[in-house]
Design a protein around this motif. Structure first.
Motif, short mmCIF file in Angstrom:
data_model
loop_
_atom_site.label_atom_id
_atom_site.label_comp_id
_atom_site.label_asym_id
_atom_site.label_seq_id
_atom_site.Cartn_x
_atom_site.Cartn_y
_atom_site.Cartn_z
N PRO A 194 0.84 -1.21 0.00
CA PRO A 194 0.00 0.00 0.00
C PRO A 194 0.87 1.26 0.00
N VAL A 195 0.35 2.32 -0.56
CA VAL A 195 1.08 3.59 -0.65
C VAL A 195 0.20 4.69 -0.05
N LEU A 196 0.75 5.39 0.94
CA LEU A 196 0.00 6.46 1.59
C LEU A 196 1.01 7.44 2.18
N ASP A 197 0.99 8.68 1.73
CA ASP A 197 1.96 9.66 2.23
C ASP A 197 1.44 10.26 3.54
N PRO A 198 2.33 10.82 4.35
CA PRO A 198 1.94 11.35 5.67
C PRO A 198 0.84 12.41 5.61
N ALA A 199 0.89 13.30 4.59
CA ALA A 199 -0.11 14.36 4.51
C ALA A 199 -1.51 13.78 4.28
N THR A 200 -1.58 12.79 3.38
CA THR A 200 -2.87 12.15 3.12
C THR A 200 -3.37 11.39 4.34
N PHE A 201 -2.43 10.72 5.04
CA PHE A 201 -2.80 10.00 6.26
C PHE A 201 -3.41 10.96 7.28
N PRO B 19 8.79 2.71 28.92
CA PRO B 19 7.98 1.58 28.42
C PRO B 19 6.86 1.98 27.49
N ASN B 20 6.80 3.27 27.06
CA ASN B 20 5.68 3.76 26.26
C ASN B 20 6.10 4.01 24.82
N TYR B 21 5.36 3.44 23.88
CA TYR B 21 5.61 3.66 22.46
C TYR B 21 4.28 4.01 21.77
N LYS B 22 4.41 4.83 20.73
CA LYS B 22 3.22 5.24 19.99
C LYS B 22 3.47 5.01 18.50
N PHE B 23 2.48 4.40 17.82
CA PHE B 23 2.61 4.06 16.41
C PHE B 23 1.35 4.50 15.66
N TYR B 24 1.56 4.83 14.40
CA TYR B 24 0.44 5.05 13.47
C TYR B 24 0.64 4.08 12.30
N PHE B 25 -0.27 3.13 12.19
CA PHE B 25 -0.20 2.12 11.14
C PHE B 25 -1.32 2.35 10.12
N TYR B 26 -1.14 1.76 8.95
CA TYR B 26 -2.21 1.77 7.96
C TYR B 26 -2.11 0.51 7.10
N GLY B 27 -3.24 0.10 6.61
CA GLY B 27 -3.32 -1.02 5.69
C GLY B 27 -4.37 -0.73 4.63
N GLN B 28 -4.30 -1.49 3.55
CA GLN B 28 -5.23 -1.28 2.44
C GLN B 28 -5.85 -2.61 2.02
N ALA C 180 -9.85 1.16 -0.30
CA ALA C 180 -10.18 1.49 1.09
C ALA C 180 -8.97 1.30 1.99
N PHE C 181 -8.71 2.30 2.84
CA PHE C 181 -7.61 2.25 3.79
C PHE C 181 -8.14 2.05 5.20
N TYR C 182 -7.29 1.44 6.04
CA TYR C 182 -7.55 1.30 7.47
C TYR C 182 -6.43 2.01 8.23
N LEU C 183 -6.81 2.92 9.11
CA LEU C 183 -5.83 3.71 9.87
C LEU C 183 -5.90 3.31 11.34
N VAL C 184 -4.71 3.19 11.97
CA VAL C 184 -4.65 2.71 13.35
C VAL C 184 -3.71 3.60 14.16
N GLU C 185 -4.18 4.01 15.34
CA GLU C 185 -3.31 4.62 16.35
C GLU C 185 -3.10 3.57 17.44
N CYS C 186 -1.85 3.21 17.68
CA CYS C 186 -1.53 2.14 18.63
C CYS C 186 -0.55 2.67 19.67
N ILE C 187 -0.99 2.70 20.93
CA ILE C 187 -0.14 3.14 22.04
C ILE C 187 0.16 1.92 22.90
N VAL C 188 1.44 1.56 22.99
CA VAL C 188 1.86 0.34 23.67
C VAL C 188 2.59 0.69 24.95
N ASN C 189 2.22 0.01 26.03
CA ASN C 189 2.94 0.09 27.30
C ASN C 189 3.54 -1.28 27.58
N THR C 190 4.87 -1.40 27.43
CA THR C 190 5.51 -2.71 27.60
C THR C 190 5.52 -3.17 29.04
#
Length: 841
Positions: free
Chosen positions: A725-732, A782-791, A797-807
């Motif tokens: 999948p291709v998605l630039d940060p501005a579009t995300f 122990p805290n990480y934050k991610f922004y994922f996407y899939g198509q 159609a895109f799927y956008l995810v905000e994932c905050i992980v506490n290890t």
């Protein structure tokens, strides 16, 4: 004769201030000197200032002299300025209402012609840490970052971080991080660059939990232009700054092998640095950069041996211990590479005990066929050491080498010679090792028993040594003529035995001896069970009652339970999981290596229990294992070479015990337990023993024999994703703002996944392998934050995810937005399934 003139009154000693009267006297003198322009006024002020500082150091409250101290600060004397700033910094936090009095003269000093005074004033102004005075800090800091003096710029760079801790909003609104970044990339002074780097990392790391932009700014520090810029200037930095830059370089992810070699060439001379911290930081960079290059990684081990061994022999014992801890970590990962340098780990007479103990562990780890004889000979010399703990450790080291199947014949002979030494601790440690050797090498039982049989239990005082002897008496009672009588003597002294461990071993040993030599042991068994049932220790009582009921039910069943056919133990369990070892390696050049545990285990007590429990769960393998997971001792040894440079050690395979049917022709006589009370006898009724399936499962569960395996994670749903999948940060960002929230939920990571998440890249690579891409990431343990996407495959159609992980808690907070709402739930299930598999591959 003229009368003697009275001697002048002595002033109070600065080291022994006299309290309130002294403070009043100091205030009066300061008031008199405030407007004085006498030639010696500065000298007088120095004396009074010294007395004030002395009172303050002694714990006397001199805040009453605050106003007078500020009045006397109007001077160009640097020494007076320093003492005044020290006084103001101490009392401003305790008396914020008085701190306002210092603002004018500190701001005035920030514009002084002398750069030293400007720097001192700016440092003191930022050290007030009074929230009400934040507005007065911005202008001096902004000006200080542009000051022509490097000293002032250096102070201003640190002051920006202090301002952030006082008021983060004020610091960010003044755009100080941007000014720090520009200064870091353009300032000619190395110390200014280092301070800017330190402040930026501190500010952005703390801000990353609240701001996505901060996470992106942290990533820019790990970019190639910044890292190479700093590495090219590394010779100009101080030792502290070099360590800071090298730590940054260790987190850099090169795009190709050429960048790796460029960095290693730049840092080659740092391995020869006199400072151990710089050398260890450089080694960490080399190791982390070459993790994916096996051949180069092995060459790195060869290259770093000489610098590390040089550091061990130079400097204080504390430094030697710290370097040895890192060497020990490397030795455990690649023992063969250090096997030829075993003499470097011989104990010196002047070494402290903690250094000797670590060297013994390293000698054990690097022992192989070529050096076993020399190492064991050296270890045997330590067995007679006056330092008893070291003597114990040396004997254990000899046993561990024997368990590694290196020159077993000679080692067993040496261990048996230890039994002839008239030292209780030597005998106890040796018996424990002989017991383990017999479990692994049953063929040596005749030689060992011949010597062990001559040892009197009366001469052994340590519980673990006595327990080992009792185990051998029970296990090999058919080969030891006096075994039943020795055990009977021990049973007669049951009440004198203080150790529950010894009493438990004695119960089992008498039972084993009874099945092998019934007539001679029958009386001892009855006395043992009677004593066990009357024992006040719960474990001893329960085991005696368990054995008693087994015998009442069926002696043949009791024999199969207590004395089943046994196979030799091929591998003894490791006390530390491979995930923990890998995490310690990832935290190379830190206290984690010295403590031999990951940082979360000693820096955050709140989260310590979670990981300790998860480690136990990871090692819980109670059910029957598949045949392919069981390996022989020979195959295990052949695979040792694969451990050389692997990221994680292979798991020890279990040993399947053969509990085949075994019938005994001996029937217990009816008077075996005649000494028992009728109440105890009434507890057993074999004829009415009916056990349902549920009851059997509960009993097995209670005994730890039938805990069901953890359920397998559900298979991923049939939702196909686009592999590229291709998605630039501005579009995300635009889509994220426009789409409605589809799901918001919390999910759990596996313990292995939480332990594997050392940096964002590890999780990013795992998700990418499942066609889920990352657009942005950041954070620190122990805290990480991610922004994922899939198509969705075959669709736009895109799927956008905000994932905050506490290890620490092994939890992840998910927010999912989908352009195709009908498949949002399927994607959510898929994402959680992929996330739950992290750390298992």
């Amino acid at each position: 004769m003229a009368p003697t003139a009275p001697s002048p009154a002595k002033s109070a000693s600065p080291s022994q201030p006299s309290g309130k009267s002294e403070v009043s006297d100091l205030k009066q003198q300061l008031r008199q000197l405030a407007g004085s322009r006498a030639p010696d006024a500065d000298d007088q002020r120095r004396d009074v200032f010294k007395r004030v500082i002395s009172c303050m150091t002694a714990g006397i409250d001199v805040s009453a002299a605050f106003g007078e101290m500020v009045l006397c600060s109007a001077t160009s004397d640097v020494v007076l300025k320093k003492m005044c700033y020290l006084y103001v910094g101490v009392h401003a936090r305790a008396h914020p209402d008085l701190a306002l009095l210092t603002i004018n003269f500190l701001q005035r000093d920030c514009r002084d012609q002398d750069p030293t005074i400007r720097g001192l004033a700016l440092r003191s102004l930022c050290s007030l840490r009074v929230p009400n005075l934040v507005e007065y800090l911005v202008t001096p800091l902004t000006t200080g970052l542009k000051d022509p003096s490097a000293y002032v710029r250096m102070v201003a760079a640190v002051g920006a971080a202090k301002l952030y801790h006082i008021s983060a909003t004020t610091c960010l609104d003044a755009d100080l991080p941007a000014a720090l970044k520009a200064l870091m990339l353009s300032d000619p002074d190395a110390q200014v660059v280092a301070n800017c780097l330190h402040s930026l990392l501190e500010i952005w790391t703390l801000e990353a939990a609240n701001s996505e932009a901060a996470g992106r700014e942290i990533e820019t520090l790990y970019s190639k232009p910044v890292v190479f810029y700093l590495l090219n200037k590394i010779k100009e930095f101080s030792e502290w700054a070099q360590c800071h830059v090298l730590e940054l370089a260790s987190k850099f992810i090169p795009s190709d092998n050429n960048e790796i070699f460029d960095i290693m060439n730049l840092l080659e001379d740092r391995l020869q640095h006199a400072n151990g911290a710089v050398v260890l930081a450089t080694i960490k960079v080399f190791l982390h950069l070459t993790m994916s290059m096996t051949d180069v990684h092995q060459q790195v081990y060869e290259r770093i041996k000489a610098p590390l061994l040089t550091l061990v022999g130079a400097g204080s014992p504390e430094q030697s211990y710290s370097v040895l801890c890192h060497l020990h970590l490397l030795v455990m990962r690649a023992p063969m590479l250090f096997s030829s340098d075993y003499k470097s780990f011989y104990c010196q007479f002047s070494d402290p005990s903690y250094v000797k103990k670590l060297k013994l562990e390293m000698l054990t780890a690097i022992a192989n066929e070529s050096n076993t004889y020399e190492i064991v000979t050296e270890l045997c010399e330590y067995a007679g050491n006056v330092d008893v703990p070291i003597a114990r450790e040396s004997i254990r080291a000899v046993g561990k080498i024997a368990l590694q199947q290196y020159d077993v014949n000679a080692i067993v002979d040496r261990l048996l010679q230890f039994l002839e030494m008239d030292k209780d601790y030597v005998t106890a440690e040796t018996l424990v090792l002989v017991k383990d050797l017999l479990r692994k090498y049953p063929q040596w039982s005749h030689d060992c028993i011949a010597v062990v049989g001559n040892i009197s239990s009366q001469n052994i005082q340590e519980p673990k040594g006595k327990a080992a002897l009792i185990w051998m008496l029970g296990e090999y009672s058919q080969d030891m003529h006096d075994a039943p009588y020795v055990l009977e003597n021990l049973v007669d002294n049951w009440d004198e035995e203080q150790s529950p461990e010894v009493r438990l071993h004695l119960l089992t040993a008498v039972m084993k001896c009874f099945f092998k030599r019934p007539p001679e042991t029958q009386k001892a068994l009855g006395a043992t069970l009677a004593a066990g049932l009357a024992d006040t220790h719960q474990d001893v009582h329960d085991r005696a009652l368990f054995y008693y009921r087994l015998l009442q039910y069926d002696p043949a069943v009791a024999e199969r339970v207590v004395n089943p056919p046994k196979q030799a133990v091929s591998v003894f369990a490791d006390t530390q999981s491979s995930e923990i070892k890998d995490r310690i390696f990832d935290e190379f050049n830190s206290l984690s290596v010295v403590y031999q545990k990951p940082s979360y285990m000693f820096t955050d007590k709140e989260h310590r229990g979670t990981f300790e429990y998860s480690e136990d769960l990871a090692n819980l393998t109670v059910g029957a294992e598949a045949p392919e997971t069981v390996i022989s001792a020979q195959r295990y040894q052949e695979s040792d070479n694969d451990l050389l440079l692997s990221t994680s050690d292979k798991e020890d395979s279990g040993i399947r015990s053969s509990n085949g049917s075994y019938t005994s022709t001996y029937n217990a006589p009816s008077d075996l337990l005649s000494s028992q009370t009728p109440a105890e006898t009434a507890l057993i009724n074999p004829s009415s023993s009916t056990y349902s399936t549920q009851t059997n499962f509960s009993l097995d569960d209670l005994l730890g024999l039938g805990v069901p395996d953890a359920p397998a994670p559900p298979p991923p749903p049939a939702l196909a994703l686009n592999s590229k999948p291709v998605l630039d940060p501005a579009t995300f960002q635009k889509k994220w703002g426009q789409l409605a929230l589809s799901f918001s939920q919390e999910c759990s990571l596996s313990p292995q996944g939480a332990a594997s998440l050392m940096n964002p890249q590890s999780l990013i690579r795992h998700m990418q392998s499942n066609y889920i891409q990352c657009i942005a990431s950041g954070g620190q343990p122990p805290n990480y934050k991610f922004y994922f996407y899939g198509q969705k495959a075959g669709a736009a159609a895109f799927y956008l995810v905000e994932c905050i992980v506490n290890t620490a808690s092994a939890k992840a907070q998910l927010k999912i937005k989908a352009e195709d709402g009908t498949t949002a739930e399927a994607f959510s299930t898929l994402f959680q399934s992929v996330l739950s598999q992290f750390g298992h591959s």
